[in-house]
Design a protein around this motif. Structure first.
Motif, PDB file in Angstrom:
ATOM      1  N   ARG A 162     -12.538  -0.567  -7.716  1.00  0.00           N
ATOM      2  CA  ARG A 162     -11.874  -0.893  -6.447  1.00  0.00           C
ATOM      3  C   ARG A 162     -12.874  -1.057  -5.308  1.00  0.00           C
ATOM      4  NH1 ARG A 162     -13.249   2.224  -2.576  1.00  0.00           N
ATOM      5  NH2 ARG A 162     -11.203   2.671  -1.674  1.00  0.00           N
TER       6      ARG A 162
ATOM      7  N   LYS B 172      -8.936   5.500 -10.440  1.00  0.00           N
ATOM      8  CA  LYS B 172      -9.744   4.595  -9.623  1.00  0.00           C
ATOM      9  C   LYS B 172     -11.155   5.155  -9.443  1.00  0.00           C
ATOM     10  CE  LYS B 172      -7.425   1.884  -6.726  1.00  0.00           C
ATOM     11  NZ  LYS B 172      -6.707   1.481  -5.495  1.00  0.00           N
TER      12      LYS B 172
ATOM     13  N   GLY C 181      -6.445   8.318  -6.885  1.00  0.00           N
ATOM     14  CA  GLY C 181      -7.154   7.494  -5.924  1.00  0.00           C
ATOM     15  C   GLY C 181      -8.649   7.762  -5.918  1.00  0.00           C
ATOM     16  N   ALA C 182      -9.371   6.830  -5.293  1.00  0.00           N
ATOM     17  CA  ALA C 182     -10.828   6.905  -5.236  1.00  0.00           C
ATOM     18  C   ALA C 182     -11.296   8.269  -4.705  1.00  0.00           C
ATOM     19  CB  ALA C 182     -11.348   5.791  -4.336  1.00  0.00           C
ATOM     20  N   ARG C 183     -10.582   8.785  -3.710  1.00  0.00           N
ATOM     21  CA  ARG C 183     -11.010  10.045  -3.085  1.00  0.00           C
ATOM     22  C   ARG C 183     -10.817  11.248  -3.991  1.00  0.00           C
ATOM     23  NH1 ARG C 183      -9.243   6.259  -0.351  1.00  0.00           N
ATOM     24  NH2 ARG C 183     -10.124   5.581   1.623  1.00  0.00           N
TER      25      ARG C 183
ATOM     26  N   CYS D   8       0.861  -1.185   0.000  1.00  0.00           N
ATOM     27  CA  CYS D   8       0.000   0.000   0.000  1.00  0.00           C
ATOM     28  C   CYS D   8       0.896   1.233   0.000  1.00  0.00           C
ATOM     29  CB  CYS D   8      -0.895  -0.023   1.242  1.00  0.00           C
ATOM     30  SG  CYS D   8      -1.979   1.408   1.347  1.00  0.00           S
TER      31      CYS D   8
ATOM     32  N   GLU E  91       0.670   7.037  -6.487  1.00  0.00           N
ATOM     33  CA  GLU E  91      -0.470   7.968  -6.452  1.00  0.00           C
ATOM     34  C   GLU E  91      -0.038   9.439  -6.507  1.00  0.00           C
ATOM     35  OE1 GLU E  91      -3.573   6.907  -3.773  1.00  0.00           O
ATOM     36  OE2 GLU E  91      -4.576   8.849  -3.940  1.00  0.00           O
TER      37      GLU E  91
ATOM     38  N   HIS F  81      -8.478  -3.357  -2.021  1.00  0.00           N
ATOM     39  CA  HIS F  81      -9.365  -2.344  -1.423  1.00  0.00           C
ATOM     40  C   HIS F  81     -10.826  -2.770  -1.541  1.00  0.00           C
ATOM     41  CE1 HIS F  81      -5.580  -0.182  -1.893  1.00  0.00           C
ATOM     42  NE2 HIS F  81      -5.967   0.483  -0.822  1.00  0.00           N
TER      43      HIS F  81
ATOM     44  N   GLU G  44      -2.316  -5.493  -3.405  1.00  0.00           N
ATOM     45  CA  GLU G  44      -1.375  -5.115  -2.345  1.00  0.00           C
ATOM     46  C   GLU G  44      -0.650  -6.359  -1.801  1.00  0.00           C
ATOM     47  OE1 GLU G  44      -3.058  -0.810  -0.956  1.00  0.00           O
ATOM     48  OE2 GLU G  44      -3.534  -2.499   0.359  1.00  0.00           O
TER      49      GLU G  44
ATOM     50  N   ASP H  49      -2.935  -0.634   5.553  1.00  0.00           N
ATOM     51  CA  ASP H  49      -3.629  -1.712   4.829  1.00  0.00           C
ATOM     52  C   ASP H  49      -3.005  -3.111   4.972  1.00  0.00           C
ATOM     53  OD1 ASP H  49      -5.540   0.092   4.113  1.00  0.00           O
ATOM     54  OD2 ASP H  49      -4.905   0.296   2.027  1.00  0.00           O
TER      55      ASP H  49
ATOM     56  N   LYS I 131       0.052   9.371   0.604  1.00  0.00           N
ATOM     57  CA  LYS I 131      -1.072   8.512   0.967  1.00  0.00           C
ATOM     58  C   LYS I 131      -2.292   9.320   1.414  1.00  0.00           C
ATOM     59  CE  LYS I 131      -1.289   4.903   0.803  1.00  0.00           C
ATOM     60  NZ  LYS I 131      -1.595   4.105  -0.430  1.00  0.00           N
ATOM     61  N   PRO I 132      -3.449   9.035   0.830  1.00  0.00           N
ATOM     62  CA  PRO I 132      -4.683   9.690   1.292  1.00  0.00           C
ATOM     63  C   PRO I 132      -5.243   8.916   2.487  1.00  0.00           C
ATOM     64  CG  PRO I 132      -5.122   8.321  -0.631  1.00  0.00           C
ATOM     65  CD  PRO I 132      -3.700   8.080  -0.250  1.00  0.00           C
TER      66      PRO I 132
ATOM     67  N   GLN J 198      -1.317   7.271 -10.407  1.00  0.00           N
ATOM     68  CA  GLN J 198      -2.599   6.746  -9.910  1.00  0.00           C
ATOM     69  C   GLN J 198      -3.406   7.889  -9.302  1.00  0.00           C
ATOM     70  OE1 GLN J 198      -2.244   3.282  -7.345  1.00  0.00           O
ATOM     71  NE2 GLN J 198      -3.858   4.037  -6.010  1.00  0.00           N
TER      72      GLN J 198
ATOM     73  N   ARG K 269       3.558  -1.412  -7.495  1.00  0.00           N
ATOM     74  CA  ARG K 269       2.775  -0.321  -6.922  1.00  0.00           C
ATOM     75  C   ARG K 269       3.386   0.056  -5.566  1.00  0.00           C
ATOM     76  NH1 ARG K 269      -2.544   0.035  -4.393  1.00  0.00           N
ATOM     77  NH2 ARG K 269      -1.244   1.206  -2.948  1.00  0.00           N
TER      78      ARG K 269
END
Ligand code: PEP
Ligand code: MN
Length: 351
Positions: free
Chosen positions: A239, A209, A186-188, A104, A166, A274, A300, A311, A133-134, A184, A128
């Motif tokens: 994800r 993502k 991220g989802a957020r 992660c 990311e 995830h 991961e 994670d 990191k979020p 990358q 990866r």
């Protein structure tokens, strides 16, 4: 709107039509297919009738509207699947199922090197690891920043694996671009439109993502921001989404894989880590993802998940990752595809 050229017209005629489209204030996106060229006209839809007049220009077969709201991500302009090249020779979207693996977060040089060597030996195609990191809590480990990126570059130099990492903020773009092979989102950040717009101007692939509460259509509209900026190398990633279920961290929306494939030419990856949040579910879910048409996985892996700074619960140990590669390989071959890159020891034995 799209302008469909007649089959086999010479390039000069295509260029002429592109010029006419641009003179009307539109951006022309030519797509050169095997049989014929189609040209997407992007801009204010109000000038449609002027574009319709191009039907009388020689070499033009017809002019028609692009029906979907994601004009470049959709299939009307580009029906055949896109293949995105990552690093020197990893192709995402072809007949080979691609596996991106790693921790992660990048935690130390030893950790990333140990992981990179191990996943390369198991046949992973790319490494990866997050340097930015979020995290939900501001008190959690936030990543090593540039030091982490340098450690990834060291791991790439040793293993040859391209790096997926990311990008959280436009302010870090120059820095991340210096080291990453794939950026990358991220989802957020899936709907961070200013970030997406900026990524449209870069010349490296973007792994986008899906947001945890975003629809398939919203994911495609976000991809469109990057494509419309001129960057054609977009890889989508399902994800998991938030549902009422609490047995898993998220719910893998396996439906999204065929639903996206029907709507877009972009390659689709699945992140089983995830999506589940539980390392024991990662391999079964990966098999389902490949069986239903995903172009690959982003997984991961941590040499010591119990010590991971983020994670750990969903991270595979190296041994479990090796099993994943074997089991998912069986599914890939049943579909007439292959998985990962040939194992290094095999390559070396062949030399
Ligand atoms: C990650 O890949 O570590 C990550 C933070 O993923 P997501 O943005 O999907 O939560
Ligand atoms: Mn993670």
């Amino acid at each position: 709107m799209i302008v469909v050229m007649k089959a086999g017209v010479p390039q000069e005629m295509v260029d002429e039509v592109i010029r006419a489209i641009e003179e009307l204030g539109y951006r022309a996106h030519p797509m050169y297919g095997v049989e014929r060229t189609v040209i997407g006209c992007l801009g204010d839809e109000r000038g449609k009738s002027q574009l319709m007049d191009l039907e009388s220009v020689s070499g033009v077969e017809m002019v028609m509207p692009i029906l979907s709201p994601y004009k470049l991500a959709g299939k009307q302009l580009r029906p055949e699947p896109s293949i995105v090249t990552v690093g020197p020779n990893c192709k995402i979207g072809g007949n080979n199922i691609v596996v991106i693996a790693g921790p992660c977060s990048v935690e130390s040089e030893e950790q990333i090197l140990e992981t990179a060597r191990a996943v390369a030996a198991c046949g992973a195609n790319a490494l990866r690891g997050g340097a930015f990191k979020p995290r939900s809590s501001t008190y959690s480990f936030q990543g090593l920043g540039e030091d982490g990126l340098k450690m990834l570059a060291t791991a790439r130099a040793e293993t040859g694996l391209p790096i997926v990492t990311e990008i959280m903020d436009v302010h870090d773009l120059e820095l991340v671009l210096r080291y990453a092979d794939v950026l990358q989102v991220g989802a957020r950040n899936m709907q961070n439109f200013s970030l997406l717009r900026t990524l449209g101007t870069v010349r490296k692939p973007i792994l986008l993502k899906r947001g945890m509460a975003a629809t398939v259509e919203e994911l495609l509209l976000s991809a469109e921001y990057i494509l419309a900026g001129g960057n054609q190398d977009v890889i989508l990633c399902e994800r998991g989404i938030r549902t009422f279920e609490t047995a898993t961290r998220n719910t893998l929306d396996i439906n999204a894989v065929p639903a996206l494939a029907e709507r877009t030419h972009l390659p689709i990856l699945v992140d089983p880590s995830h999506a589940t949040g539980v390392w024991r579910y990662v391999t079964p879910v990966s098999k389902a993802a490949v069986a239903c048409g995903a172009a690959g996985l982003i997984v991961e892996v941590h040499p010591h998940p119990e010590r991971a700074l983020s994670d750990g619960a969903q991270s595979l140990k190296v041994e479990s990752f090796r099993e994943l590669m074997e089991e998912v390989g069986v599914i890939a071959r049943a579909l007439g595809k292959s998985l990962g890159q040939p194992i290094r020891s095999q390559l070396e034995a062949e030399k």
